[in-house]
Design an enzyme around this catalytic site. Structure first.
Site, short mmCIF file in Angstrom:
data_model
loop_
_atom_site.label_atom_id
_atom_site.label_comp_id
_atom_site.label_asym_id
_atom_site.label_seq_id
_atom_site.Cartn_x
_atom_site.Cartn_y
_atom_site.Cartn_z
N GLU A 1 5.32 9.97 -4.42
CA GLU A 1 4.60 8.69 -4.46
C GLU A 1 4.84 7.99 -5.80
O GLU A 1 5.09 6.80 -5.87
CB GLU A 1 3.10 8.90 -4.27
CG GLU A 1 2.71 9.44 -2.91
CD GLU A 1 1.20 9.52 -2.74
OE1 GLU A 1 0.49 8.58 -3.11
OE2 GLU A 1 0.73 10.55 -2.23
N ASN B 1 0.86 -1.18 0.00
CA ASN B 1 0.00 0.00 0.00
C ASN B 1 0.90 1.23 0.00
O ASN B 1 2.07 1.16 0.40
CB ASN B 1 -0.88 0.02 1.25
CG ASN B 1 -1.82 1.21 1.28
OD1 ASN B 1 -2.45 1.55 0.26
ND2 ASN B 1 -1.93 1.89 2.42
N HIS C 1 0.90 5.35 1.30
CA HIS C 1 0.20 6.32 2.14
C HIS C 1 1.00 7.63 2.11
O HIS C 1 2.22 7.60 2.24
CB HIS C 1 0.10 5.79 3.57
CG HIS C 1 -0.66 6.70 4.48
ND1 HIS C 1 -2.04 6.80 4.45
CD2 HIS C 1 -0.24 7.58 5.43
CE1 HIS C 1 -2.43 7.70 5.35
NE2 HIS C 1 -1.36 8.18 5.96
C1 GRF Z 1 -2.63 8.67 -2.80
O1 GRF Z 1 -2.27 9.85 -2.14
C2 GRF Z 1 -2.23 7.47 -1.99
O2 GRF Z 1 -1.06 7.66 -1.26
C3 GRF Z 1 -3.40 7.31 -1.07
O3 GRF Z 1 -4.53 7.62 -1.84
C4 GRF Z 1 -4.15 8.51 -2.89
C5 GRF Z 1 -4.56 7.86 -4.17
O4 GRF Z 1 -4.30 8.71 -5.28
N1 GRF Z 1 -3.44 5.98 -0.51
P1 GRF Z 1 -4.30 8.11 -6.73
O5 GRF Z 1 -5.67 7.46 -6.94
O6 GRF Z 1 -3.19 7.13 -6.84
O7 GRF Z 1 -4.13 9.30 -7.63
#
Ligand code: GRF
Length: 217
Positions: free
Chosen positions: A176, A109, A111
């Site tokens: 991310e 996952n 976050h």
């Molecule tokens: C991201 O910020 C992720 O870290 C969190 O939810 C958001 C999802 O964004 N778990 P996306 O759908 O990947 O644009």
């Protein structure tokens, strides 16, 4: 053999898109076999289709609180696609402990905070309210507790005094998109080792830069 990956989404799917893009490389050790959404209106579904990736929708709403029944349907789709690894990417549905345990060590996952700080909802707001000077994103193995589990990779950004949840979240989102594909690469190439609550990485220990915030002078 490339590891077969399912990406689970509920929304816009920008991390999904980053994983799909990375997995295009011929030397990437995993392939995105299917994108599964628990919502028909998830914007990410269209992006996945446009990239030529199989998609499936298993609406969670009709299952209500019966999480096990939803997971049974999910397991069937995962097995149809021969899935070995699950990447949660903005998937807004909690799992039963049984499902999580079955996939332990094979489910990641992401976050948008430096866990264990600021798990749960509104991590950017939590970071701003706490006044931290550095925040970031974490890829971790999934355990029954939400936004916890052995940490695979983290990336940090400086928090600015004038940041809002929106500006901070945009900067963290860039991070991310960099770390999620890298974390999947490590898992799929067998470089991660789980030891209790910790995850270690074979061949790590390269150049480490310090991020110091606020920068003055
Ligand atoms: C991201 O910020 C992720 O870290 C969190 O939810 C958001 C999802 O964004 N778990 P996306 O759908 O990947 O644009």
């Amino acid at each position: 053999m490339k590891r077969r990956v399912a990406i689970l989404i509920s929304g816009r799917g920008s991390n999904m898109a980053a994983l799909i893009e990375a997995a295009r490389a011929s030397d990437f050790p995993a392939e995105i076999a299917v994108v599964i959404s628990n919502r028909t209106d998830a914007a990410g579904l269209e992006k996945a289709r446009a990239s030529g990736i199989s998609t499936a929708v298993i609406e969670s709403k009709p299952f209500g609180k019966d999480r096990a029944a939803f997971e049974q349907a999910l397991e069937a789709t995962l097995s149809d696609h021969g899935i070995e690894v699950i990447c949660l990417a903005g998937f807004m549905r909690l799992f039963t402990a049984e499902f999580v345990q079955r996939w332990y060590g094979r489910m990641l996952n992401i976050h948008p905070s430096l866990l264990p700080s600021f798990p749960g909802l509104d991590p950017h707001g939590q970071a701003l309210r706490a006044g931290v000077k550095i925040s970031g994103a974490t890829v971790h193995f999934v355990i029954p507790e939400t936004d916890a589990g052995p940490i695979v990779m983290q990336g940090a950004v400086a928090v600015r005094d004038d940041d809002t949840a929106e500006t901070l979240s945009a900067r963290i989102l860039d991070v991310e998109h960099r770390i999620y594909p890298e974390a999947l690469r490590l898992l799929a190439s067998g470089r991660l080792a789980l030891e209790g609550e910790r995850c270690s990485t074979a061949g790590s220990g390269g150049r480490i830069e310090a991020l110091i915030s606020p920068a003055t002078g």
